[in-house]
Design a protein around this motif. Structure first.
Motif, PDB file in Angstrom:
ATOM      1  N   GLU A  59       1.470  -1.308  -0.080  1.00 41.14           N
ATOM      2  CA  GLU A  59       0.054   0.025  -0.154  1.00 41.14           C
ATOM      3  C   GLU A  59       1.144   1.137   0.001  1.00 41.14           C
ATOM      4  O   GLU A  59       0.538   2.335  -0.996  1.00 41.14           O
ATOM      5  N   ARG A  60       2.327   1.005   0.677  1.00 40.72           N
ATOM      6  CA  ARG A  60       2.974   2.350   0.930  1.00 40.72           C
ATOM      7  C   ARG A  60       3.519   2.897  -0.375  1.00 40.72           C
ATOM      8  O   ARG A  60       3.798   3.602  -1.208  1.00 40.72           O
ATOM      9  N   MET A  61       3.976   1.159  -1.448  1.00 35.14           N
ATOM     10  CA  MET A  61       4.250   1.652  -2.634  1.00 35.14           C
ATOM     11  C   MET A  61       3.342   2.113  -3.131  1.00 35.14           C
ATOM     12  O   MET A  61       3.957   3.420  -4.753  1.00 35.14           O
ATOM     13  N   ASN A 167      15.325   9.961  -3.214  1.00 31.47           N
ATOM     14  CA  ASN A 167      15.369  10.833  -1.646  1.00 31.47           C
ATOM     15  C   ASN A 167      17.193  10.182  -1.363  1.00 31.47           C
ATOM     16  O   ASN A 167      17.498  10.605  -0.741  1.00 31.47           O
ATOM     17  N   TYR A 168      17.078   8.636  -1.814  1.00 29.55           N
ATOM     18  CA  TYR A 168      17.990   8.193  -1.451  1.00 29.55           C
ATOM     19  C   TYR A 168      19.801   8.858  -2.350  1.00 29.55           C
ATOM     20  O   TYR A 168      20.370   8.721  -1.584  1.00 29.55           O
ATOM     21  N   ALA A 169      19.422   9.271  -3.621  1.00 32.65           N
ATOM     22  CA  ALA A 169      20.518   9.912  -4.157  1.00 32.65           C
ATOM     23  C   ALA A 169      20.726  11.191  -2.914  1.00 32.65           C
ATOM     24  O   ALA A 169      21.486  11.551  -3.306  1.00 32.65           O
ATOM     25  N   GLU A 198      14.007  15.028  11.636  1.00 31.86           N
ATOM     26  CA  GLU A 198      13.002  14.432  10.372  1.00 31.86           C
ATOM     27  C   GLU A 198      13.591  13.175  10.879  1.00 31.86           C
ATOM     28  O   GLU A 198      12.291  12.428  11.568  1.00 31.86           O
ATOM     29  N   GLU A 199      14.290  12.616   9.928  1.00 30.12           N
ATOM     30  CA  GLU A 199      14.865  11.308  10.250  1.00 30.12           C
ATOM     31  C   GLU A 199      15.857  10.675  10.081  1.00 30.12           C
ATOM     32  O   GLU A 199      16.681  11.996  10.328  1.00 30.12           O
ATOM     33  N   VAL A 200      15.859   9.458  10.203  1.00 34.07           N
ATOM     34  CA  VAL A 200      17.754   9.206  10.026  1.00 34.07           C
ATOM     35  C   VAL A 200      17.305   8.147   8.914  1.00 34.07           C
ATOM     36  O   VAL A 200      16.668   8.012   8.301  1.00 34.07           O
ATOM     37  N   ILE A 226       6.684   1.467   8.418  1.00 37.93           N
ATOM     38  CA  ILE A 226       6.459   0.152   9.137  1.00 37.93           C
ATOM     39  C   ILE A 226       5.833   0.023  10.440  1.00 37.93           C
ATOM     40  O   ILE A 226       5.320  -0.630  10.805  1.00 37.93           O
ATOM     41  N   THR A 227       7.671   0.173  10.079  1.00 35.86           N
ATOM     42  CA  THR A 227       8.238   0.294  11.973  1.00 35.86           C
ATOM     43  C   THR A 227       7.499   0.818  13.014  1.00 35.86           C
ATOM     44  O   THR A 227       7.303   0.616  13.779  1.00 35.86           O
ATOM     45  N   ARG A 228       7.573   1.817  12.526  1.00 37.89           N
ATOM     46  CA  ARG A 228       7.201   3.085  13.684  1.00 37.89           C
ATOM     47  C   ARG A 228       6.156   2.830  14.169  1.00 37.89           C
ATOM     48  O   ARG A 228       5.450   3.247  14.768  1.00 37.89           O
ATOM     49  N   GLY A 268      13.020   0.518  11.845  1.00 38.12           N
ATOM     50  CA  GLY A 268      13.360   0.552  10.517  1.00 38.12           C
ATOM     51  C   GLY A 268      12.982  -0.862  10.184  1.00 38.12           C
ATOM     52  O   GLY A 268      14.082  -1.924  11.412  1.00 38.12           O
ATOM     53  N   THR A 269      13.194  -1.569   9.067  1.00 39.49           N
ATOM     54  CA  THR A 269      12.850  -2.747   8.844  1.00 39.49           C
ATOM     55  C   THR A 269      14.101  -3.225   8.858  1.00 39.49           C
ATOM     56  O   THR A 269      13.967  -4.529   9.172  1.00 39.49           O
ATOM     57  N   ALA A 270      15.050  -2.908   8.476  1.00 42.28           N
ATOM     58  CA  ALA A 270      16.841  -3.567   8.798  1.00 42.28           C
ATOM     59  C   ALA A 270      16.871  -3.620   9.375  1.00 42.28           C
ATOM     60  O   ALA A 270      17.545  -5.493  10.304  1.00 42.28           O
TER      61      ALA A 270
HETATM   62  N1  PMP Z   1      12.552   6.637   6.703  1.00 44.89           N
HETATM   63  C1  PMP Z   1      13.700   5.708   5.797  1.00 44.89           C
HETATM   64  C2  PMP Z   1      14.598   7.065   4.255  1.00 44.89           C
HETATM   65  C3  PMP Z   1      13.799   4.982   4.850  1.00 44.89           C
HETATM   66  O1  PMP Z   1      14.513   4.317   4.031  1.00 44.89           O
HETATM   67  C4  PMP Z   1      13.140   3.542   5.988  1.00 44.89           C
HETATM   68  C5  PMP Z   1      13.272   2.122   5.120  1.00 44.89           C
HETATM   69  N2  PMP Z   1      12.690   1.986   4.198  1.00 44.89           N
HETATM   70  C6  PMP Z   1      12.508   4.307   7.133  1.00 44.89           C
HETATM   71  C7  PMP Z   1      11.952   5.334   7.454  1.00 44.89           C
HETATM   72  C8  PMP Z   1      11.682   2.800   8.571  1.00 44.89           C
HETATM   73  O2  PMP Z   1      10.636   2.379   7.471  1.00 44.89           O
HETATM   74  P1  PMP Z   1      10.179   0.900   7.595  1.00 44.89           P
HETATM   75  O3  PMP Z   1       9.629   1.052   8.989  1.00 44.89           O
HETATM   76  O4  PMP Z   1       8.856   0.718   6.436  1.00 44.89           O
HETATM   77  O5  PMP Z   1      11.282  -0.128   7.474  1.00 44.89           O
END
Ligand code: PMP
Length: 322
Positions: A59-61, A167-169, A198-200, A226-228, A268-270
């Protein structure tokens, strides 16, 4: 699975991993219409394969697709395809004993050849599978984080809340500088004032104060993790006071100096949960919880991983056993 304007999504197939060809003018290469997701399959002690909230990823995709003017996916078909893929490649889901898992990377790119800036008419959606080892092979360890006010990841009205390649670039240079300075990840501040957290790099972030837990709101510039979301649900069920609100980096440092900041952790997922041992901001280092793992971070890590690996009952309907 390819998409074109006439047929829509069609002819899904499972095939062995191999390079594919792309026209040199494929629009993804120039205008960055590329979105992806990241989730994991886990092997439980009962040998079953478990997926954690896979529909939330799909759904996020689709929300990323809408923002990037790309076609949305038929979630049910894609999920059925993912299950079929895992049936074929199920042996690759590693044994749970060492905290390993199978990383799943659904990806969509614009394949139409074209040199003008407009939404492409042709796309490819594919899913890559890759076994990954435990994120914490030597145990659950705190990370060192570098707060940058030199670079920004996302701007209001931009594509920050989409999981899109650009965003990653945009984040790579800050990550390289942070790593050169001896830090693991970058903490981003808001683009306007450069003071609100904001976020890491690949995680959302939580601050545990004496009397409340704070995480930045989904303002449109951060990824709705999704982990958040799962952590917020657990914290609510544990009756802990949580605020989703803007928080300035100075407030974090000041509270830490007063001894009121107990823990900081990323989600985060990782890594699932990643305790933060120190933050570096404008030449100043602040150690958190004496650089040790926080109690809440550990409790959340244990709870989430127990649910993910099917070791514990899942009252939330998050886990799907294949
Ligand atoms: N922020 C960014 C920029 C990310 O790449 C991720 C990893 N998908 C997250 C937050 C954490 O999201 P999730 O818990 O869905 O993995």
């Amino acid at each position: 699975m390819p998409f074109d304007a006439k047929r829509g999504w069609h002819d899904p197939e499972v095939r062995p991993y191999a390079p594919f060809s792309l026209d040199p003018a494929a629009m993804v290469l120039h205008y960055g219409q590329a979105i992806f997701e990241g989730l994991k399959a886990y092997r439980g002690r009962d040998d079953g394969i478990y997926l954690f909230r896979p529909l939330a990823n799909l759904e996020r995709m689709n929300r990323s697709a809408v923002r990037m003017c790309m076609p949305t996916l038929p979630v049910d078909t894609v999920f059925a395809g993912l299950k079929a893929l895992l049936k074929v490649d199920g042996d690759w889901v590693p044994s749970a004993d060492h905290g390993a898992s199978l990383y799943i990377r659904p990806t969509m790119v614009a394949t139409e050849a074209g040199l003008g800036v407009r939404p492409a008419q042709e796309y490819l959606f594919y899913v890559i599978l890759s076994p990954v080892g435990a994120y914490y092979p030597e145990g659950f360890n705190p990370v060192k984080i570098y707060v940058t006010d030199k670079y920004v990841r996302a701007v209001p009205g931009g594509v920050g809340e989409a999981k899109t390649a650009g965003n990653y670039a945009a984040s790579i240079m800050a990550a390289v500088e942070a790593q050169q300075a001896g830090y693991t990840q970058v903490l981003w501040l808001d683009a306007k004032e450069r003071r609100l957290v904001e976020e890491v790099g690949t995680m959302n972030i939580f601050f545990v104060f004496k009397d409340r837990i704070v995480t930045p709101p989904l303002s449109g510039t951060i990824l709705p993790g999704i982990t958040r979301d799962s952590v917020l649900r657990l914290l609510a069920d544990w009756d802990l006071p949580v605020e989703e609100r803007s928080i300035a980096i100075d407030e974090v440092f000041a509270a830490n100096e007063r001894g009121e900041l107990q823990e900081v952790f990323g989600t985060g997922t990782a890594a699932v949960i990643s305790p933060v041992g120190s933050l570096h901001y404008r030449g100043q280092d602040c150690q958190i919880n004496q650089g040790k793992i926080g109690e809440l971070a550990l409790k959340l890590f244990n709870e989430l991983t127990a649910i993910q690996y099917g070791r514990k009952a899942d009252p939330y309907g998050w886990v799907i056993r294949l």
